[in-house]
Every structure is written in structure tokens, then in C-alpha cells.
Design an enzyme around this catalytic site. Sequence first.
Site, PDB file in Angstrom:
ATOM      1  N   ASP A  12       0.828  -1.199   0.000  1.00 58.16           N
ATOM      2  CA  ASP A  12       0.000   0.000   0.000  1.00 58.16           C
ATOM      3  C   ASP A  12       0.867   1.254   0.000  1.00 58.16           C
ATOM      4  O   ASP A  12       1.453   1.601   1.020  1.00 58.16           O
ATOM      5  CB  ASP A  12      -0.914   0.005   1.229  1.00 58.16           C
ATOM      6  CG  ASP A  12      -2.129  -0.894   1.034  1.00 58.16           C
ATOM      7  OD1 ASP A  12      -2.635  -0.970  -0.109  1.00 58.16           O
ATOM      8  OD2 ASP A  12      -2.588  -1.502   2.023  1.00 58.16           O
ATOM      9  N   ASP A 152     -10.245  -5.136  -0.644  1.00 61.63           N
ATOM     10  CA  ASP A 152      -9.188  -4.634   0.238  1.00 61.63           C
ATOM     11  C   ASP A 152      -9.852  -3.765   1.297  1.00 61.63           C
ATOM     12  O   ASP A 152     -10.512  -2.787   0.962  1.00 61.63           O
ATOM     13  CB  ASP A 152      -8.213  -3.827  -0.642  1.00 61.63           C
ATOM     14  CG  ASP A 152      -7.011  -3.276   0.105  1.00 61.63           C
ATOM     15  OD1 ASP A 152      -6.852  -3.578   1.302  1.00 61.63           O
ATOM     16  OD2 ASP A 152      -6.231  -2.544  -0.533  1.00 61.63           O
TER      17      ASP A 152
HETATM   18 ZN    ZN Z   1      -4.390  -1.807  -0.655  1.00 59.22          ZN
END
Ligand code: ZN
Length: 204
Positions: A12, A152
Site C-alpha cells: 500500500d 481490500d
Molecule cells: Zn491496498
Amino acid sequence: MAQAGADWLHLDVMDGCFVPNISFGPDIIAAIRPCVQLTFDVHLMIDRPIRYLERFVKAGADFITMHVEAEPQLDEALSYLQGQNKKAGLSVKPNTPIEAVFPYLDKLAMVLVMTVEPGFGGQQFQPQQLEKVRLLRQEARRRNQELLIQVDGGINATTAAQAAQAGANVFVAGSSVFGAADASKAIATLKEAASGVQPLPAGQ
Ligand code: ZN
């Protein structure tokens, strides 16, 4: 994570602008690339990702996912990734309709449906996002496309099973794995929960 049985490493990247948090960039990804053979799945939560695609390609990303809200030159960005033989993904935030990715589907290996507002870990799964997964799976079927649909945010054994039933087949887990006493067990439980679930048609 590799030893615990993860299939991919989801990375991320946050810029403090597209999302109100900062994580890490291409240098960290390049540094960990030689340490592990897992697929590197890079989720770019950054404004105008086209400016940095080359750096993430060089850092060793396998999948690169951009946000549809963050890049006005998506066609150029996707063509660049195609030319680099990288798998391209597009993502939508919770308030963005899934139809926003439809014009680009033929250039995509994956679509990421955010099941929380991007930017921070540890948030509650938003079940209303699953309708987007259903609509997307239906559209991919209509096109005979073997699209990867990723979820997610707030993914645990319960929500992974719900997402699988809606048509998702890639599951990003943060807290439910990293917060578990036994990561191997947590990953095995997630995989078991998501496997063998038959996707239902949209509207059900
Ligand atoms: Zn992510």
C-alpha cells in the site's frame, strides 16, 4: 508472509495527498524485492500515478493498481504498463461507481474494489461495496473476461467468504493476519473461507 502461506504481497503506497496518510514509496519496494519471491502487488494510493509508474516498474512490481479517481490520463498510463509487460489494475473508492472502470476493462488484469475508505488499516468492512463486486463480475462474464476482482479493507474469514460469494477472487488482508497470534493459521483460515464459494449472480 511467504513462510506463512501468503500468495502475494500487497504493498500500500500512500502519498499524504490522495489519502491522508503516508506509507512508503518505490525505494522500500526495491529494497525488499530481492528478499522474497512472492508476487508484488502494488496499490498506488497516490495522485497522478502516471508520473511514478516507471519507478514502480523498476522497483519490481508485478501488478500495479491505480485509482480511477487519481489519474486523468488513464489510457496512457495503462498503455505504458502494457508495454512494460506489467499487470495493470484499477481501483475504486467506496463512493465511486464501479462503472467508472468499465471503459478500461480490456486493458486490466484486475479491478480492486475498496471495501473501506483507503488510507488507514483496521477499518470496518463495508458490505454495501459487494454489490459493486457483483456488477463487475457480471460485466466481466458478459465480456468473457477472466478478470481478477480484488477486495481490500476489513477482510477476515467472514468478509472474505461474503466477497467470494459476490465474485471476488483476490483478498487483501491486513489486521486479520498481522494482528493474529499465528499468521499461518490466519492465512489458512482465510483461504479456506474463500475457497469453494460459488459466486451468485448480481442482485442476489
Ligand atoms: Zn491496498
